[in-house]
Design an enzyme around this catalytic site. Structure first.
Site, PDB file in Angstrom:
ATOM      1  N   SER A  24       7.104  74.746  52.585  1.00 53.54           N
ATOM      2  CA  SER A  24       8.088  73.549  52.597  1.00 53.54           C
ATOM      3  C   SER A  24       9.305  73.808  53.230  1.00 53.54           C
ATOM      4  O   SER A  24       9.191  74.246  54.359  1.00 53.54           O
ATOM      5  CB  SER A  24       8.295  73.126  50.963  1.00 53.54           C
ATOM      6  N   ASP A  27      -1.153  66.492  51.560  1.00 52.14           N
ATOM      7  CA  ASP A  27       0.416  66.806  51.171  1.00 52.14           C
ATOM      8  C   ASP A  27       1.121  65.317  51.115  1.00 52.14           C
ATOM      9  O   ASP A  27       1.368  64.572  52.234  1.00 52.14           O
ATOM     10  CB  ASP A  27       0.864  67.713  52.326  1.00 52.14           C
ATOM     11  N   HIS A  71       1.015  69.270  47.997  1.00 57.77           N
ATOM     12  CA  HIS A  71       2.205  70.123  48.367  1.00 57.77           C
ATOM     13  C   HIS A  71       2.474  71.122  47.040  1.00 57.77           C
ATOM     14  O   HIS A  71       2.623  70.925  45.816  1.00 57.77           O
ATOM     15  CB  HIS A  71       3.417  69.241  48.117  1.00 57.77           C
TER      16      HIS A  71
END
Length: 539
Positions: A200, A432, A470
């Site tokens: 991320s 994601d 994610h």
């Protein structure tokens, strides 16, 4: 002699000339007590600081990760009003002569767990610290307000030095330089290899170090990277505007309906129905099939016209009709209609619509936009996030353009990193809901366009994991686990590139081939829970 060893020798000589080193020969056991109160000289760091100091030292005995020395230090800013960078180093008693830096997440503001695994790491292999890595990381130059949701405090953005430390990545190099100084001081030796791993924001930070300091790390693992941070923020702002419209927000029940409908329509296209959409690019789903009679909101079993418009906009490319200095022109949108997991609402839509003040029950992205508007853009904590329209920013256009030069780390020319011997593993989950995998695919294609397929393949591998979301947050359809660190070690140390890799679903005890992009796993025959029953197909 490998590049890392040459750099290590030169760095050790430079530091030895300016800093008294331990008298003992190099040892795998850190001189922990000798680090207490140690000053970190200004010349150690290649970017401006006013030096640093070790603030705490302790010996930790971990039954799983072994005994290690934990060292905390502050790196002092140039601007007296800026916060210090707080870093931490874990020095294992049984050192393998390697080091690993971890990236952060969101707006950072806390020091990552040095005992953790790499992103999408395996469950059946030791974490880096337990393997003997000296691990290190920092808070990226500011501390989160404990009252804020995790990684969602952007208040540091009102200070220019703190902003650059975080968004441009200056804190990464400062942390790396200071940590290697401490490692050398503890072991009387420099690491043979230094790696970086993050997801991320940490994934963006991984690409930052490869782009800005190509000789600083031997290998990099970048997972679900928010590399075009400003571009994504504009899309998040656009989505915030849309979801705040009357009747446009789909509640949790409707999110589940949408997710289940997408999977039902597209699961099985890979040859097996397993709740995983293996080829999202081939998934075609029209949300209008869920339309409520007359287009009004009549309950959780359908979507209103306003809600259909919202989810369609979120899964479509967003383009802005103006120029920004980074050169970015849009964001590819989120593949909510390609198998994204609506069962993790905090990262996706949230459970309540955006508003002012922004509810903590709204999605992560809308809260991120709120903080960015208040502290990065307007620097006014009273400014409403709903009053800035990313399509027509008006008087904020100049500031947006400037911030793009800081936040969009979009240099696709990785030839310096490749020439220095660096290796890059790029990962993203196809489902994601916070950072679009389409964006990472875009970056990969840009690199290939600059370097060409052959040169790119010599140092970079990119994988999209079907069903993974994610950071394996919540209950993904496929909780990815892969020993990327061992793969990276073999590639950097023995010149063995990744081949025939297998990824494990940590939640459902099944495996799939890890297909290099743009490949995806197609079922052939046999046990559908075993990777050997699949083959990598290409579009």
């Amino acid at each position: 002699m490998r590049r890392a060893r040459r750099l290590a020798v030169s760095a050790a000589l430079m530091l030895a000339a300016s800093v008294p080193g331990p008298a003992a020969a190099a040892s795998a056991v850190p001189a922990c007590a000798a680090l207490a109160g140690l000053r970190i000289p200004v010349p150690v760091m290649s970017l401006p600081t006013t030096g640093g100091r070790v603030t705490a030292v302790s010996v930790v005995s971990d039954p799983v990760r072994g005994q290690y020395c934990q060292v905390d230090a502050d790196l002092f800013p140039v601007d007296p009003a800026a916060p210090a960078i707080k870093l931490r180093v874990a020095l294992p008693r049984a050192w393998n002569h390697k080091a690993m830096m971890f990236g952060g997440g969101g707006f950072d503001g806390t020091i990552p767990d040095l005992t953790a695994n790499v992103p999408f790491g395996p469950a059946d292999r030791p974490v880096p610290l337990a393997r003997g890595y000296a691990t290190f990381a920092s808070d990226s130059g500011h501390r989160q307000n404990p009252a804020s949701p995790p990684s969602l405090d952007g208040s540091f953005g009102v200070n220019d030095e703190a902003l650059r430390n975080f968004a441009a990545g200056d804190a990464l190099k400062k942390t790396r330089d200071a940590s290697l100084f401490l490692i050398r001081h503890a072991y009387a030796a420099m690491p043979a290899e230094v790696f970086f791993a993050g997801g991320s924001t940490g994934g963006r930070e991984a690409l930052v170090v490869a782009q800005r300091w190509p000789a600083a790390f031997d290998g990099v693992i970048s997972a679900y990277p928010a590399w075009n941070n400003l571009a994504e923020i504009l899309d998040l702002g656009y989505m915030t505007q849309i979801l705040a419209r009357p009747g446009a927000f789909p509640g949790p029940g409707k999110q589940t309906l949408l997710y289940d409908s997408v999977v039902d329509a597209c699961d099985g296209q890979d040859g097996v129905r397993d709740k995983v959409v293996s080829n999202p690019g081939g998934c075609r789903f029209d949300p209008r099939t869920l339309r409520c009679p007359g287009g009004a909101d009549t309950g959780p079993a359908c979507l209103s016209d306003a809600q259909i418009g919202a989810v369609t906009a979120m899964s479509s490319p967003f383009r802005w009709p103006y120029r920004i200095a980074s050169g970015e022109t849009g964001y590819p949108g989120f593949p909510f209609l390609s198998g994204a997991d609506m069962r993790t609402p905090f990262l996706g839509f949230g459970t309540t619509a955006p508003a002012d003040p922004m509810p903590v029950t709204s999605g992560y992205g809308t809260q991120y936009w709120d903080q960015w508007v208040k502290y990065f853009l307007t620097r006014d904590p009273r400014h409403s996030p709903l009053e800035v329209d990313p399509r027509h920013p008006g008087r904020w256009l100049g500031r947006i353009s400037f911030l793009s030069t800081v936040e969009d780390r979009n240099d696709a020319d990785l030839r310096p990193f490749a020439r220095a011997g660096g290796k890059l593993i790029l990962l993203h989950g196809a489902a994601d809901e916070l950072v679009s995998p389409l964006s990472t695919s875009d970056y990969y294609e840009r690199v290939r366009a600059v370097l060409g397929p052959r040169e790119t393949g010599a140092f970079l591998r990119y994988y999209v994991v079907p069903g993974a979301n994610h950071a394996n947050f919540g209950t993904p359809a496929f909780a990815a686990g892969w020993d990327s660190l061992t793969v990276l070690e073999r590639w950097t140390e023995a010149g063995q590139p990744p081949a025939n890799e297998v990824v494990t679903d940590l939640s459902h005890h099944r495996t799939r081939p890890l297909c290099a992009y743009p490949g995806w796993p197609r079922y052939r025959a046999g046990d559908p829970d075993v990777a050997a029953s699949f083959a990598c197909a290409r579009p």
